[in-house]
Design a protein around this motif. Structure first.
Motif: not given
Length: 108
Positions: A56-68, A73-79, A84-88
């Motif tokens: 949901d965050l990915g689909e709304t264009g969330a920033t890395d900081e918002e994901f963290e 999640w750890a700062k600057a984590s690519p995880i 976790y972001v899976r296409p719908v």
């Protein structure tokens, strides 16, 4: 293994009995099957809730900081974005509309 009444009385919380550790996972699997959903081969678990939130965050264009912040999640984590972001497949379809919802008031 069922908990005895005596043990349950000792571990009960102020508001009622504690949830079993697997309760959330069991409920997610139940809701998934009641909605007639089919897995892509990966097991369905409560961990899927984390993936759903990240998607949901990915689909709304969330920033890395918002994901963290949202997923702890750890700062600057690519995880979050790589795992976790899976296409719908069909974002317009509400997959959970078939899941029965408990309504204690008995109204729609």
């Amino acid at each position: 293994m069922p908990v005895s009444t005596e043990t349950r009385a000792k571990i009960a919380t102020k508001n009622g009995e504690r949830s079993r550790p697997r309760l959330v996972g069991e409920r997610v699997k139940y809701w998934f099957s009641k909605a007639g959903l089919v897995s892509d081969g990966r097991p369905t678990s409560s961990h899927s809730l984390h993936a759903g939130a990240a998607t949901d965050l990915g689909e709304t264009g969330a920033t890395d900081e918002e994901f963290e912040e949202a997923g702890r999640w750890a700062k600057a984590s690519p995880i979050p974005r790589t795992v976790y972001v899976r296409p719908v497949k069909d974002a317009k379809k509400d997959l959970f509309e078939k899941v029965p919802v408990h309504n204690p008031m008995g109204t729609a």
